[in-house]
Design a protein around this motif. Structure first.
Motif, PDB file in Angstrom:
ATOM      1  N   UNK A 263      11.801 -17.700  23.817  1.00  0.00           N
ATOM      2  CA  UNK A 263      12.530 -16.641  23.111  1.00  0.00           C
ATOM      3  C   UNK A 263      12.311 -17.452  21.488  1.00  0.00           C
ATOM      4  N   UNK A 264      12.884 -17.979  21.676  1.00  0.00           N
ATOM      5  CA  UNK A 264      13.062 -19.305  20.153  1.00  0.00           C
ATOM      6  C   UNK A 264      11.564 -18.844  18.950  1.00  0.00           C
ATOM      7  N   UNK A 265      10.426 -19.262  19.927  1.00  0.00           N
ATOM      8  CA  UNK A 265       9.446 -18.737  19.309  1.00  0.00           C
ATOM      9  C   UNK A 265       8.775 -16.840  18.771  1.00  0.00           C
ATOM     10  N   UNK A 266       9.676 -16.101  19.475  1.00  0.00           N
ATOM     11  CA  UNK A 266       9.618 -14.664  18.972  1.00  0.00           C
ATOM     12  C   UNK A 266      11.055 -14.780  17.878  1.00  0.00           C
ATOM     13  N   UNK A 267      11.421 -14.952  18.021  1.00  0.00           N
ATOM     14  CA  UNK A 267      12.717 -14.377  16.544  1.00  0.00           C
ATOM     15  C   UNK A 267      11.915 -15.537  15.461  1.00  0.00           C
ATOM     16  N   UNK A 268      11.258 -16.855  15.436  1.00  0.00           N
ATOM     17  CA  UNK A 268      10.202 -16.749  14.763  1.00  0.00           C
ATOM     18  C   UNK A 268       9.052 -16.329  14.661  1.00  0.00           C
ATOM     19  N   UNK A 269       8.733 -15.338  14.732  1.00  0.00           N
ATOM     20  CA  UNK A 269       7.518 -14.662  15.110  1.00  0.00           C
ATOM     21  C   UNK A 269       7.938 -13.591  14.527  1.00  0.00           C
ATOM     22  N   UNK A 270       8.940 -13.147  14.739  1.00  0.00           N
ATOM     23  CA  UNK A 270       9.775 -11.739  14.239  1.00  0.00           C
ATOM     24  C   UNK A 270      10.108 -12.214  11.888  1.00  0.00           C
ATOM     25  N   UNK A 271      10.414 -13.241  12.113  1.00  0.00           N
ATOM     26  CA  UNK A 271      10.984 -13.327  11.133  1.00  0.00           C
ATOM     27  C   UNK A 271       9.371 -13.928   9.962  1.00  0.00           C
ATOM     28  N   UNK A 272       8.679 -13.919  10.579  1.00  0.00           N
ATOM     29  CA  UNK A 272       7.202 -14.523   9.856  1.00  0.00           C
ATOM     30  C   UNK A 272       6.601 -13.285  10.091  1.00  0.00           C
ATOM     31  N   UNK A 273       6.324 -12.588  10.462  1.00  0.00           N
ATOM     32  CA  UNK A 273       5.573 -11.460  10.498  1.00  0.00           C
ATOM     33  C   UNK A 273       6.346 -10.182   9.615  1.00  0.00           C
ATOM     34  N   UNK A 274       8.032 -10.376   9.066  1.00  0.00           N
ATOM     35  CA  UNK A 274       8.937  -9.840   8.585  1.00  0.00           C
ATOM     36  C   UNK A 274       8.164  -9.890   7.166  1.00  0.00           C
ATOM     37  N   UNK A 275       8.221 -11.603   6.297  1.00  0.00           N
ATOM     38  CA  UNK A 275       7.760 -12.255   6.011  1.00  0.00           C
ATOM     39  C   UNK A 275       5.965 -11.711   5.603  1.00  0.00           C
ATOM     40  N   UNK A 276       5.628 -10.678   6.828  1.00  0.00           N
ATOM     41  CA  UNK A 276       4.287 -10.707   5.738  1.00  0.00           C
ATOM     42  C   UNK A 276       3.398 -10.989   6.114  1.00  0.00           C
ATOM     43  N   UNK A 277       2.914 -12.154   7.139  1.00  0.00           N
ATOM     44  CA  UNK A 277       1.879 -12.777   7.467  1.00  0.00           C
ATOM     45  C   UNK A 277       1.796 -12.117   8.426  1.00  0.00           C
ATOM     46  N   UNK A 278       0.170 -12.156   8.719  1.00  0.00           N
ATOM     47  CA  UNK A 278      -1.132 -11.622   9.375  1.00  0.00           C
ATOM     48  C   UNK A 278      -0.410 -12.199  11.499  1.00  0.00           C
ATOM     49  N   UNK A 279      -1.231 -11.286  12.227  1.00  0.00           N
ATOM     50  CA  UNK A 279      -0.779 -11.259  13.495  1.00  0.00           C
ATOM     51  C   UNK A 279      -1.824 -13.018  14.368  1.00  0.00           C
ATOM     52  N   UNK A 280      -2.885 -13.003  13.715  1.00  0.00           N
ATOM     53  CA  UNK A 280      -3.326 -14.333  13.751  1.00  0.00           C
ATOM     54  C   UNK A 280      -2.669 -15.860  13.505  1.00  0.00           C
ATOM     55  N   UNK A 281      -2.578 -15.714  11.908  1.00  0.00           N
ATOM     56  CA  UNK A 281      -1.611 -16.229  10.805  1.00  0.00           C
ATOM     57  C   UNK A 281      -0.181 -16.900  12.241  1.00  0.00           C
ATOM     58  N   UNK A 282       0.407 -15.902  12.466  1.00  0.00           N
ATOM     59  CA  UNK A 282       1.575 -15.831  12.907  1.00  0.00           C
ATOM     60  C   UNK A 282       1.554 -17.119  14.534  1.00  0.00           C
ATOM     61  N   UNK A 283       0.387 -16.522  15.352  1.00  0.00           N
ATOM     62  CA  UNK A 283      -0.061 -16.865  16.370  1.00  0.00           C
ATOM     63  C   UNK A 283      -0.755 -18.303  16.087  1.00  0.00           C
TER      64      UNK A 283
END
Length: 266
Positions: free
Chosen positions: A209-229
């Motif tokens: 769940x913590x990783x999901x929260x971080x992933x949402x923040x990174x996606x909103x900031x404009x990072x690509x899916x591969x970068x977030x993974x």
């Protein structure tokens, strides 16, 4: 936040209106409102970008088309992403049947437009009877919005806080529960019990769940899916996409496209 003159100095506790809405644009840097509380409940709707709300027992990360509900009297802080577009809806206590605890809501297009219309008509000083009918419809629909699990349960326990801070700073940290227990000089079983007691989740589910929260923040900031993974330490992009879709019902690519579509009229 670039809140506009109509919100500047507004104190929701000085007004008895059943509902008051404001449209808000955030500046070019992340903005935070420190812990505060007010008598009225507050619904914060993300139109573009996102907002994180923290209360004593949890953190909610709200992406576009979702909202966080904060009951009246609940101390909370808000942190909005750069260039976010939001709506603040202040609601008189007892005016609508909403949960008694903080939660995230999936907002339907109808409710979204009702809130936007309420904000616009407030500025044009529409007839009270018209506003009352609009609010009545909004309240009927608002009570039907589904609750979504977008929160990270936290607590004031120092060991839980230490893990939150470490994993938020380095989300690709793959330390096992046994490794954390060794760091805290306690048994793995006792740490597992502590995590469940303080958060209501197993360590594995809590970390995801913590990783999901971080992933949402990174996606909103404009990072690509591969970068977030990669940032989250996933062995493959596919594994990350599977986790994300299971949690939010859509792929991160689809979510990213939705998040990058600004709300009209702002």
């Amino acid at each position: 936040m670039e809140q506009g003159l109509e919100l500047e100095g507004y104190n929701p506790d000085l007004h008895a209106d059943p509902a008051v809405a404001f449209r808000i644009r955030v500046g070019e840097s992340e903005q935070e409102i420190p812990f505060h509380h007010h008598r009225k409940g507050q619904l914060i709707l993300a139109l573009h970008g996102g907002i994180a709300c923290e209360v004593e027992q949890g953190v909610w990360m709200v992406p576009p088309q979702y909202a966080v509900w904060l009951p009246g009297g609940l101390a909370h802080s808000n942190r909005a992403t750069a260039n976010a577009q939001l709506c603040f809806l202040f609601i008189e206590p007892g005016a609508v049947n909403l949960p008694r605890s903080c939660c995230a809501l999936k907002i339907s297009p109808l409710v979204r437009e009702l809130i936007l219309t309420l904000a616009e008509r407030r500025k044009t000083q529409s007839e009270p009877a018209q506003m009352a009918r609009l609010v009545e419809v909004l309240f009927d629909e608002l009570a039907r919005q589904p609750v979504e699990q977008l929160q990270l349960p936290v607590s004031r326990h120092p060991k839980i806080r230490a893990m939150v801070e470490a994993l938020a700073a380095k989300p690709d940290d793959r330390r096992t529960l046994a490794a954390w227990a060794a760091q805290f000089a306690m048994s793995e079983r006792n740490l597992a019990r502590l995590v469940v007691k303080e958060t209501g989740l197993s360590f594995r589910r809590w970390r995801q769940q913590l990783q999901l929260i971080v992933a949402l923040r990174l996606l909103i900031d404009g990072q690509q899916v591969t970068q977030v993974a990669q940032a989250l330490g996933y062995d493959s992009t596919t594994a990350f996409i599977t986790m994300f879709k299971k949690a939010l019902g859509q792929t991160p690519g689809r979510y990213l496209r939705d998040a990058q579509t600004p709300a009209s009229g702002l």
